[in-house]
Design a protein around this motif. Structure first.
Motif, PDB file in Angstrom:
ATOM      1  N   GLY A  67       0.814  -1.206   0.000  1.00  0.00           N
ATOM      2  CA  GLY A  67       0.000   0.000   0.000  1.00  0.00           C
ATOM      3  C   GLY A  67       0.848   1.257   0.000  1.00  0.00           C
ATOM      4  N   PHE A  68       0.209   2.392  -0.269  1.00  0.00           N
ATOM      5  CA  PHE A  68       0.929   3.665  -0.335  1.00  0.00           C
ATOM      6  C   PHE A  68       0.069   4.763   0.274  1.00  0.00           C
ATOM      7  N   ILE A  69       0.742   5.701   0.897  1.00  0.00           N
ATOM      8  CA  ILE A  69       0.104   6.930   1.354  1.00  0.00           C
ATOM      9  C   ILE A  69       0.735   8.080   0.575  1.00  0.00           C
ATOM     10  N   LEU A  70      -0.089   8.868  -0.070  1.00  0.00           N
ATOM     11  CA  LEU A  70       0.397  10.019  -0.829  1.00  0.00           C
ATOM     12  C   LEU A  70       0.654  11.168   0.132  1.00  0.00           C
ATOM     13  N   ARG A  71       1.891  11.658   0.177  1.00  0.00           N
ATOM     14  CA  ARG A  71       2.251  12.732   1.105  1.00  0.00           C
ATOM     15  C   ARG A  71       1.834  14.091   0.549  1.00  0.00           C
ATOM     16  N   THR A  72       1.824  15.077   1.428  1.00  0.00           N
ATOM     17  CA  THR A  72       1.352  16.409   1.044  1.00  0.00           C
ATOM     18  C   THR A  72       2.146  16.989  -0.117  1.00  0.00           C
ATOM     19  N   ASN A  73       3.475  16.796  -0.090  1.00  0.00           N
ATOM     20  CA  ASN A  73       4.290  17.414  -1.137  1.00  0.00           C
ATOM     21  C   ASN A  73       4.181  16.692  -2.475  1.00  0.00           C
ATOM     22  N   ALA A  74       3.342  15.639  -2.557  1.00  0.00           N
ATOM     23  CA  ALA A  74       3.140  14.936  -3.825  1.00  0.00           C
ATOM     24  C   ALA A  74       1.918  15.448  -4.578  1.00  0.00           C
ATOM     25  N   GLU A  75       1.274  16.468  -4.022  1.00  0.00           N
ATOM     26  CA  GLU A  75       0.032  16.967  -4.609  1.00  0.00           C
ATOM     27  C   GLU A  75       0.208  17.376  -6.067  1.00  0.00           C
ATOM     28  N   ASP A  76       1.346  17.994  -6.386  1.00  0.00           N
ATOM     29  CA  ASP A  76       1.576  18.487  -7.750  1.00  0.00           C
ATOM     30  C   ASP A  76       2.636  17.678  -8.486  1.00  0.00           C
ATOM     31  N   ALA A  77       2.954  16.482  -7.976  1.00  0.00           N
ATOM     32  CA  ALA A  77       4.016  15.677  -8.595  1.00  0.00           C
ATOM     33  C   ALA A  77       3.536  15.080  -9.918  1.00  0.00           C
ATOM     34  N   SER A  78       4.485  14.867 -10.822  1.00  0.00           N
ATOM     35  CA  SER A  78       4.164  14.248 -12.105  1.00  0.00           C
ATOM     36  C   SER A  78       4.122  12.730 -11.958  1.00  0.00           C
ATOM     37  N   ASP A  79       3.554  12.051 -12.965  1.00  0.00           N
ATOM     38  CA  ASP A  79       3.527  10.587 -12.937  1.00  0.00           C
ATOM     39  C   ASP A  79       4.929  10.013 -12.895  1.00  0.00           C
ATOM     40  N   GLU A  80       5.861  10.630 -13.638  1.00  0.00           N
ATOM     41  CA  GLU A  80       7.236  10.137 -13.669  1.00  0.00           C
ATOM     42  C   GLU A  80       7.878  10.199 -12.279  1.00  0.00           C
ATOM     43  N   GLU A  81       7.634  11.299 -11.552  1.00  0.00           N
ATOM     44  CA  GLU A  81       8.199  11.431 -10.207  1.00  0.00           C
ATOM     45  C   GLU A  81       7.610  10.394  -9.260  1.00  0.00           C
ATOM     46  N   LEU A  82       6.304  10.144  -9.377  1.00  0.00           N
ATOM     47  CA  LEU A  82       5.668   9.152  -8.522  1.00  0.00           C
ATOM     48  C   LEU A  82       6.188   7.751  -8.831  1.00  0.00           C
ATOM     49  N   VAL A  83       6.351   7.435 -10.112  1.00  0.00           N
ATOM     50  CA  VAL A  83       6.868   6.115 -10.496  1.00  0.00           C
ATOM     51  C   VAL A  83       8.278   5.911  -9.974  1.00  0.00           C
ATOM     52  N   GLU A  84       9.114   6.949 -10.030  1.00  0.00           N
ATOM     53  CA  GLU A  84      10.481   6.857  -9.504  1.00  0.00           C
ATOM     54  C   GLU A  84      10.462   6.579  -8.004  1.00  0.00           C
ATOM     55  N   ASP A  85       9.554   7.244  -7.288  1.00  0.00           N
ATOM     56  CA  ASP A  85       9.479   7.048  -5.837  1.00  0.00           C
ATOM     57  C   ASP A  85       8.999   5.635  -5.506  1.00  0.00           C
ATOM     58  N   VAL A  86       8.028   5.141  -6.279  1.00  0.00           N
ATOM     59  CA  VAL A  86       7.542   3.773  -6.075  1.00  0.00           C
ATOM     60  C   VAL A  86       8.669   2.776  -6.296  1.00  0.00           C
ATOM     61  N   ALA A  87       9.445   2.971  -7.360  1.00  0.00           N
ATOM     62  CA  ALA A  87      10.551   2.049  -7.652  1.00  0.00           C
ATOM     63  C   ALA A  87      11.582   2.050  -6.532  1.00  0.00           C
ATOM     64  N   TYR A  88      11.913   3.248  -6.022  1.00  0.00           N
ATOM     65  CA  TYR A  88      12.884   3.353  -4.922  1.00  0.00           C
ATOM     66  C   TYR A  88      12.378   2.625  -3.676  1.00  0.00           C
ATOM     67  N   LEU A  89      11.098   2.826  -3.334  1.00  0.00           N
ATOM     68  CA  LEU A  89      10.547   2.230  -2.115  1.00  0.00           C
ATOM     69  C   LEU A  89      10.475   0.710  -2.227  1.00  0.00           C
ATOM     70  N   ARG A  90      10.074   0.205  -3.381  1.00  0.00           N
ATOM     71  CA  ARG A  90       9.987  -1.249  -3.544  1.00  0.00           C
ATOM     72  C   ARG A  90      11.365  -1.896  -3.551  1.00  0.00           C
ATOM     73  N   LYS A  91      12.328  -1.218  -4.141  1.00  0.00           N
ATOM     74  CA  LYS A  91      13.691  -1.748  -4.127  1.00  0.00           C
ATOM     75  C   LYS A  91      14.238  -1.780  -2.706  1.00  0.00           C
ATOM     76  N   THR A  92      13.921  -0.743  -1.925  1.00  0.00           N
ATOM     77  CA  THR A  92      14.354  -0.708  -0.525  1.00  0.00           C
ATOM     78  C   THR A  92      13.739  -1.862   0.257  1.00  0.00           C
ATOM     79  N   TRP A  93      12.446  -2.125   0.035  1.00  0.00           N
ATOM     80  CA  TRP A  93      11.767  -3.199   0.755  1.00  0.00           C
ATOM     81  C   TRP A  93      12.331  -4.565   0.374  1.00  0.00           C
ATOM     82  N   LEU A  94      12.642  -4.782  -0.901  1.00  0.00           N
ATOM     83  CA  LEU A  94      13.238  -6.053  -1.327  1.00  0.00           C
ATOM     84  C   LEU A  94      14.584  -6.277  -0.642  1.00  0.00           C
ATOM     85  N   ARG A  95      15.365  -5.222  -0.515  1.00  0.00           N
ATOM     86  CA  ARG A  95      16.668  -5.336   0.156  1.00  0.00           C
ATOM     87  C   ARG A  95      16.478  -5.672   1.635  1.00  0.00           C
TER      88      ARG A  95
END
Length: 519
Positions: free
Chosen positions: A197-225
């Motif tokens: 699951g994900f919680i969208l933070r306040t500073n993501a209100e105006d984020a682009s899809d590309e920025e959100l996808v990058e953050d998702v990839a970073y978080l999932r890679k961190t969890w796998l490690r």
């Protein structure tokens, strides 16, 4: 606007400055001895289960065992050990859409099921358990833990044990559902089964899809490690440490406007390259090792700006100045014309001072990291177009802030009210403490006031006790006044109470401190 990020590293402290057009906009500090454990993820070992307290002590490798309450266990842990009827009662209940996590630990805690299975039916002594630190150890108390893991990114908070998609409460209600659907679309794989699951933070209100996808990839890679480490390391072991300041620079501060990230430590430069290569490859080309002769912070007089940011007064180039006062409830900013007389008439002088002040105030809010309610007292302007222009300029400057701000118009009293989100301690709170002499008031009693306090205190003591002599131990300034201008009053009191009063100067005392010794 083009920016450079300078990193000054030392074993005891890391300092980061964000510079735009030669002026410092933000300063971030992290001290080695003050780094907490909040957000760290451990593979712990259950050392003791306490049914009477519905809690357990978990060994995570610290001096003291950490504390875990039954409400902080994952509901699915209970479900695995429950009978069918109990299992239905233990189904996970997700947080509301509005709950937001601003830190890795406790960012979006899953609500405990009701009724909750007793802790002794969920975990047992010797069991290995993945936990995250909610609160640092304080005094004799160990750290507070949760088994509900959450990992904070720049825009999102990842809930690897849940499939819930939430949105910060601070984002307007009308936008929440659209943002939730947008995130759901980005994180749902083709098979239609979300992974975490994900919680969208306040500073993501105006984020682009590309920025959100990058953050998702970073978080999932961190969890796998983290999961991989949990399979090969013994309990207790540290699986994941919350990012240090230099890593957070790459995650949070770097943007398309960042031209360079310069660091003055070869070893830390290598570590940042490794981190960037694995998690944020787009930032790798901006990293530079600084090997100049002068200290890196001397390039833009950053230490001088930090010193000025601890003061109340900020001088403007035009001759005007700001007075900034930070209190527990709010921050006030007063604008003054000072020596600015360059305009043709008074209205123009006030207007130009306020325009310059609006730029300076926005920068000072970032530099000092002032959060909460801010009240700005611009110089009164009689013309409506001047007020509108100043407010427009102020909003334009605040829009550059990476921290969320909200601003109103001019009030009936001519004040501008605004809020700036609190993200961390202000610079003043991190670098300074209340004065031992004045207790943070910013002023102390005059020596004469202290003299009169002492005279009243001696009179009270004389009515309650019958000593042979009173001895006054006070600061040199107070004793000197008693020996000179106040000597007549001191002698008169001595005659009135019928006891001798002696004086002792103590240089280590502050002006307000004194002792009355009964001999």
């Amino acid at each position: 606007m083009a920016q450079d990020i300078l990193i000054n590293w030392a074993p005891q402290e890391t300092r980061v400055a964000v510079v735009e057009q030669g002026a410092v906009q933000e300063v971030h500090l992290e001290r080695t001895l003050e780094r907490g454990l909040v957000g760290n993820i451990y593979l712990g070992k259950v050392s003791r289960v306490l049914p009477g307290m519905q809690s357990a002590f978990i060994d995570i490798g610290l001096d003291r065992a950490a504390f875990l309450h039954v409400a902080d266990l994952m509901p699915n842990i209970a479900a695995k050990h429950a009978a069918p009827r109990e299992r239905a009662a233990a189904e996970p209940k997700t947080v509301e859409n509005g709950q937001e996590g601003e830190a890795a630990a406790g960012a979006a805690r899953v609500l405990a099921p009701n009724p909750v299975l007793p802790i002794e039916r969920q975990i047992f002594e010797g069991q290995a358990l993945m936990v995250q630190v909610l609160k640092d150890p304080i005094g004799t108390k160990g750290a507070r833990l949760t088994a509900q893991i959450s990992i904070a990114g720049r825009l999102l908070v990842f809930l690897p044990q849940d499939n819930h998609i939430g949105v910060s409460q601070k984002i307007p209600t009308a936008q929440r559902e659209a943002l939730r659907q947008r995130v759901l679309r980005l994180v749902t794989p083709p098979d239609g089964q979300p992974s975490g699951g994900f919680i969208l933070r306040t500073n993501a209100e105006d984020a682009s899809d590309e920025e959100l996808v990058e953050d998702v990839a970073y978080l999932r890679k961190t969890w796998l490690r983290i999961k991989e480490s949990a399979t090969r390391l013994p309990a207790p072991s540290l699986l994941h440490e919350d990012l240090n300041l230099m890593q957070r620079v790459l995650r949070d501060l770097v943007s398309a406007d960042t031209q360079s990230i310069r660091i003055d430590s070869r070893e830390q430069f290598g570590q940042m390259q490794t981190f960037a290569r694995e998690f944020m490859p787009d930032t790798l080309g901006k990293l530079q090792l600084y090997a100049g002769e002068r200290p890196i912070f001397d390039l833009f007089n950053i230490d001088e700006d930090i010193a000025r940011a601890l003061g109340r007064r900020v001088d403007l180039k035009s001759g005007g100045y700001l007075v900034i006062d930070q209190t527990e409830a709010l921050t006030t900013v007063d604008v003054n014309t000072g020596g600015f007389v360059g305009a043709r008439n008074f209205d123009d002088t006030v207007f130009r001072t306020n325009l310059e002040a609006s730029q300076a105030i926005a920068r000072q809010l970032r530099l000092r990291n002032l959060g909460g309610i801010v009240i700005v007292d611009f110089i009164d302007m009689t013309r409506e177009e001047h007020r509108d222009a100043v407010l427009t300029e102020f909003r334009k400057q605040l829009a550059r802030d990476r921290v969320k701000t909200m601003i109103g118009g001019f009030s009936q009293l001519g004040l501008v009210e605004m809020t700036r989100k609190r993200t961390r301690e202000s610079l003043a709170h991190m670098l300074s403490e209340p004065c031992a002499a004045c207790g943070g008031k910013g002023s102390v009693k005059t020596p004469r006031s202290v003299c009169y306090d002492i005279l009243r205190e001696i009179l009270r003591e004389a009515r309650a006790f019958n000593p042979r002599e009173f001895r006054v131990v006070a600061s040199p300034q107070v004793v000197e006044l008693f020996l000179d201008e106040e000597s007549q009053h001191l002698a008169g009191l001595s005659d009135f109470i019928g006891k001798p009063i002696s004086l002792q100067s103590e240089g280590r005392m502050t002006q307000e401190q004194y002792d009355i010794v009964l001999l």
